[in-house]
Structure formats: structure tokens, C-alpha cells
Enzyme design. Structure first.
Site, short mmCIF file in Angstrom:
data_model
loop_
_atom_site.label_atom_id
_atom_site.label_comp_id
_atom_site.label_asym_id
_atom_site.label_seq_id
_atom_site.Cartn_x
_atom_site.Cartn_y
_atom_site.Cartn_z
CB SER A 69 -4.14 14.64 -2.69
OG SER A 69 -3.14 13.82 -2.27
N1 SAH Z 1 -2.02 10.30 -5.70
C1 SAH Z 1 -3.24 9.94 -4.80
C2 SAH Z 1 -2.64 10.16 -3.31
C3 SAH Z 1 -2.40 8.90 -2.66
S1 SAH Z 1 -1.73 9.19 -0.87
C4 SAH Z 1 -4.33 10.68 -4.98
O1 SAH Z 1 -4.50 10.83 -6.39
O2 SAH Z 1 -5.12 11.27 -4.09
C5 SAH Z 1 -0.03 8.46 -1.27
C6 SAH Z 1 0.12 7.15 -1.82
O3 SAH Z 1 1.47 6.91 -1.67
C7 SAH Z 1 -0.46 6.17 -0.57
O4 SAH Z 1 -1.36 5.21 -1.40
C8 SAH Z 1 0.78 5.25 -0.19
O5 SAH Z 1 0.56 3.86 -0.14
C9 SAH Z 1 1.80 5.50 -1.31
N2 SAH Z 1 3.10 5.31 -1.03
C10 SAH Z 1 3.90 5.69 0.13
N3 SAH Z 1 5.32 5.22 -0.16
C11 SAH Z 1 5.49 4.90 -1.33
C12 SAH Z 1 6.50 4.22 -2.12
N4 SAH Z 1 7.72 4.16 -1.59
N5 SAH Z 1 6.14 3.79 -3.43
C13 SAH Z 1 5.08 3.79 -3.97
N6 SAH Z 1 3.80 4.31 -3.25
C14 SAH Z 1 4.06 4.75 -2.00
#
Ligand code: SAH
Length: 223
Positions: A69
Site C-alpha cells: 500500500s
Molecule cells: N498490508 C499490505 C497490503 C497488502 S495488499 C501492506 O503492508 O502493504 C492486500 C493483501 O490482501 C494481498 O496480499 C492479498 O493476497 C490479501 N488478501 C486478499 N483476500 C484475503 C483474505 N481473504 N485473507 C487474507 N488475505 C487476503
């Protein structure tokens, strides 16, 4: 608050510029959040080819079609939780583990759930490489939360769902807060700050228009 080991100080000036120009300049003043962003080396969480861009003002690809993000959104989400130190926090959507590391600088303990095994494994490596031991990464469908360590004082969801999952509301301690992007799978989404008062009344306050990858799972969008 201790600084993670092995921070590459070649990025110290860029990290400081990020905090001043992207975070403080946009009105985030929570001292704990600013200190956490100053402590966590963001470059350690992005793929090697993206390192030079680690402090830019937008999301970056981290593999498996997912992103890290934008720094401001991590700051806004963390500030929205109103952590004071000592809390047990749940994050859904570990990705590379950066936001989990930021949360772990303030909270006592963080449980973070990622559905893609390769990303969960990478995040564990990033965190271990920095000596961060209070962040626990689990591979599972986070739309169902992580009941084993519930209840949580605060929950951050970093993928967008159609609504706040009932499972997450059920795993929140009394007086707790959830920050989560809610809206269309690929269209308009709002970052919401959700809480339930002592009288049982639910409140949802919009913080910002956002664009997140979808939360895929039983209480999210259909995988
Ligand atoms: N927190 C991260 C952002 C990651 S993007 C950061 O520090 O930048 C969002 C993430 O959510 C992705 O890796 C995706 O695979 C995950 N995601 C989507 N649906 C999910 C679910 N049901 N359970 C766990 N993770 C999920």
C-alpha cells in the site's frame, strides 16, 4: 519502541522525507504512528527491483498480482485504530508484511493473515530479517478473522470487501475499532473506521476514498 535490526541507513533520508511530505503534510499527527513509520525500513519489504521506489507516494507490485500500500494509506489506517501501545491487533492481508511491521512497532502483539502462501512466507522472511518477533503471520482466509488469538483490541483490513465481515466484528474486544476499505470489487471504495459503543450501537465513519485489491474469501468477494 525499538528500532528493528539491520535497517539500511542508506534510505534514512528518503524515509524522513516520506514521513514529512507524504504523512505529516497530509495532517497525520499521531506521534506513535510517525515514530513507527520512521522506524520501519520500507525498502526491506519490497522486491529488489522496486527498492529504489520504496518511498514513493503510491502502491508498488510485490508479486502474485498484489501490492504494498501507499505509505499514506498505511499511516491513515494505523492512525484510525487509535493505538496507544500494548494492544493485541489483527491485520487481514499481510502482503509483504510492511503494515504489520508498522502496527507491531506500536502494539504488543500483531496477528496478520494472508491467503497467498508465497506472500505469507516472504512476509515472515522480511520480518525475521529485521528481528521483529511480535508479528505472527498466518496463511488462511482472513475474511473469517483468526479466532485462535481473539479477541483483538483493533483490526486493520488491507483488502477491500463488500461489507465488514461479521466474523471480524465477533472477534473484536469491547470498545475496539476496525479500519477497513468497503465498496465495489474494482470500483469505488471508502476506508471506514467502524466501532460499537457500550450501548451496542454501531458507528461507521468514512476516512478517505481508496482503491485496494479485493478481499477474496467466505466473507469477502468470491475468489
Ligand atoms: N498490508 C499490505 C497490503 C497488502 S495488499 C501492506 O503492508 O502493504 C492486500 C493483501 O490482501 C494481498 O496480499 C492479498 O493476497 C490479501 N488478501 C486478499 N483476500 C484475503 C483474505 N481473504 N485473507 C487474507 N488475505 C487476503
Amino acid at each position: 519502541m525499538t528500532r528493528p535490526d539491520n535497517a539500511d541507513d542508506g534510505f534514512a533520508a528518503e524515509r524522513e522525507r516520506m514521513v514529512v511530505h507524504q504523512i505529516e503534510a497530509r495532517g497525520i499527527a499521531d506521534a506513535r504512528v510517525l515514530a513507527a513509520l520512521r522506524a520501519v525500513p520500507r525498502e526491506a519489504f519490497v522486491p529488489t527491483v522496486e527498492r529504489a521506489f520504496a518511498y514513493e507516494d503510491h502502491p508498488l507490485p510485490i508479486g502474485a498480482g498484489q501490492t504494498i500500500s501507499q505509505p499514506y494509506i498505511v499511516a491513515l489506517t494505523t492512525a484510525g485504530l487509535g493505538l496507544r501501545g500494548g494492544e493485541r491487533v489483527l491485520e487481514i492481508g499481510t502482503g509483504c508484511g510492511y503494515a504489520a511491521a508498522v502496527l507491531g512497532q506500536i502494539a504488543a502483539e500483531v496477528h496478520s493473515v494472508e491467503r497467498i502462501e508465497s506472500l505469507a512466507a516472504q512476509a515472515r522472511e522480511h520480518l525475521a530479517g529485521l528481528g521483529i518477533a511480535n508479528v505472527h503471520v498466518h496463511c488462511a482466509d482472513g475474511s473469517l478473522g483468526w479466532p485462535a488469538a481473539a479477541p483483538y483490541d483493533a483490526i486493520a483490513v488491507t483488502a477491500a470487501g463488500p461489507e465488514i465481515p461479521a466474523a471480524l466484528k465477533a472477534q473484536l474486544a469491547p470498545g475496539g475499532v476496525i479500519v477497513m476499505p468497503v465498496g465495489d470489487r474494482h470500483g469505488h471504495q471508502e476506508l471506514l473506521r467502524w466501532s460499537r459503543g457500550a450501548d451496542g450501537r454501531e458507528r461507521a465513519e468514512p476516512l478517505c476514498d481508496v482503491r485496494f485489491v479485493p478481499l477474496l474469501g467466505a466473507q469477502g468477494f468470491t475468489p
